[in-house]
Write a protein that holds these residues in place. Sequence first.
Motif, short mmCIF file in Angstrom:
data_model
loop_
_atom_site.label_atom_id
_atom_site.label_comp_id
_atom_site.label_asym_id
_atom_site.label_seq_id
_atom_site.Cartn_x
_atom_site.Cartn_y
_atom_site.Cartn_z
N LEU A 34 9.15 -0.14 6.45
CA LEU A 34 8.18 0.96 6.45
C LEU A 34 6.75 0.42 6.44
N ALA A 35 6.53 -0.61 5.62
CA ALA A 35 5.20 -1.22 5.57
C ALA A 35 4.81 -1.81 6.91
N HIS A 36 5.78 -2.45 7.58
CA HIS A 36 5.51 -3.03 8.89
C HIS A 36 5.17 -1.96 9.92
N GLU A 37 5.84 -0.82 9.84
CA GLU A 37 5.53 0.28 10.77
C GLU A 37 4.09 0.75 10.58
N GLU A 38 3.67 0.89 9.34
CA GLU A 38 2.32 1.33 9.06
C GLU A 38 1.30 0.27 9.44
N ALA A 39 1.69 -1.00 9.33
CA ALA A 39 0.77 -2.09 9.61
C ALA A 39 0.48 -2.25 11.10
N THR A 40 1.36 -1.73 11.95
CA THR A 40 1.20 -1.91 13.39
C THR A 40 -0.14 -1.38 13.88
N GLU A 41 -0.53 -0.20 13.40
CA GLU A 41 -1.79 0.39 13.86
C GLU A 41 -2.74 0.73 12.71
N GLY A 42 -2.31 0.56 11.47
CA GLY A 42 -3.14 0.98 10.34
C GLY A 42 -3.34 -0.11 9.31
N PHE A 43 -3.85 0.30 8.16
CA PHE A 43 -4.10 -0.63 7.06
C PHE A 43 -2.87 -0.71 6.17
N PHE A 51 -0.56 -3.86 3.53
CA PHE A 51 -0.50 -5.22 2.97
C PHE A 51 0.79 -5.39 2.19
N ILE A 52 1.19 -6.64 2.06
CA ILE A 52 2.28 -7.03 1.16
C ILE A 52 1.89 -8.37 0.56
N ARG A 71 0.83 -1.20 0.00
CA ARG A 71 0.00 0.00 0.00
C ARG A 71 0.87 1.25 0.00
N ASN A 72 0.57 2.15 -0.94
CA ASN A 72 1.34 3.38 -1.07
C ASN A 72 0.42 4.48 -1.58
N PRO A 73 0.85 5.76 -1.47
CA PRO A 73 -0.03 6.88 -1.86
C PRO A 73 -0.40 6.88 -3.34
N TYR A 74 0.37 6.16 -4.16
CA TYR A 74 0.14 6.19 -5.60
C TYR A 74 -0.75 5.04 -6.08
N HIS A 77 4.14 -12.29 3.75
CA HIS A 77 3.07 -11.52 3.14
C HIS A 77 1.82 -11.57 4.02
N PHE A 78 1.01 -10.50 3.95
CA PHE A 78 -0.17 -10.37 4.81
C PHE A 78 -1.11 -9.33 4.22
N LEU A 79 -2.31 -9.25 4.79
CA LEU A 79 -3.29 -8.24 4.43
C LEU A 79 -4.05 -7.86 5.69
N ASN A 80 -3.87 -6.62 6.14
CA ASN A 80 -4.48 -6.17 7.39
C ASN A 80 -6.00 -6.01 7.26
N SER A 81 -6.62 -5.84 8.40
CA SER A 81 -8.08 -5.74 8.48
C SER A 81 -8.63 -4.59 7.64
N HIS A 82 -9.70 -4.88 6.90
CA HIS A 82 -10.39 -3.89 6.08
C HIS A 82 -11.78 -4.45 5.75
N THR A 83 -12.61 -3.64 5.11
CA THR A 83 -13.98 -4.05 4.84
C THR A 83 -14.27 -4.30 3.37
N ASP A 84 -13.38 -3.92 2.46
CA ASP A 84 -13.55 -3.99 1.01
C ASP A 84 -14.53 -2.94 0.48
N GLU A 85 -15.06 -2.09 1.36
CA GLU A 85 -15.95 -1.05 0.89
C GLU A 85 -15.16 -0.03 0.07
#
Length: 245
Positions: free
Chosen positions: A79-88, A90-91, A53-56, A150-158
Amino acid sequence: MSLSLAAGLDLAAARARLAETGRVRVEGVLDAGATILAEAVAHPDMVWNRAIRNPYNADVPVAVFESEPIEEQARLVSLAHEEATEGFQFIFDRLRLGQARGMGLPIPKALYELHALFNGEDYLNFARDLTGDDRIAYVDAQATRYLPGHFLNSHTDEHEGAGRLYAYVLNLTPRWRAEWGGLLMFLDDDGAVSETFTPAFGTLNVFKVPQDHAVSMVAPFAGGPRHSITGWWRVNPPEAGQPPT
């Protein structure tokens, strides 16, 4: 052998389960087609992009990512792991089949056939029959590969404007153990795991959108990649002028 929807599927129990819980597993949807697709996604000619996941909202070809120095690869993952700790975050690796088809990428033919099958009337009617939702008009699809880490953090697909009604996962890994990770987990309002689907070969997982879910990290000792085809049953196809998905 061409891909086709299995004949004589009895959807009564699956339909009731989906209506009651918002999610269901359906076995044997493509019969021998699952083996054909498993061979396709594992083929050396398969093209993979690394999704982080990235801004682009852009993926990077795996060959390009892995050509970077090990230190740079590690930095990006960190960097992805840091963001994954509390946010959305994936890799994982993927290839959007509609885009690949539109670009004419030289990937295994079965994957092009699958995208066409998914958007044929037989399969669309199967989806409508299973869900009871006649609005389903388009199926997008991406091949996915989860390697160790590889992983995918919690989300709703909305996704506003995307017209997503149901999400699906067609599992293509011939053998998988729960302790290898890569589990499709559904979460309740407190963030606790309410149900888990272990990848089962040839099984189609379907769940209503929006719904909190995640894919647990694949363990370093997993016996191989976790392969699947994923996407959404949608109200509408891509808008005119937009690339297929």
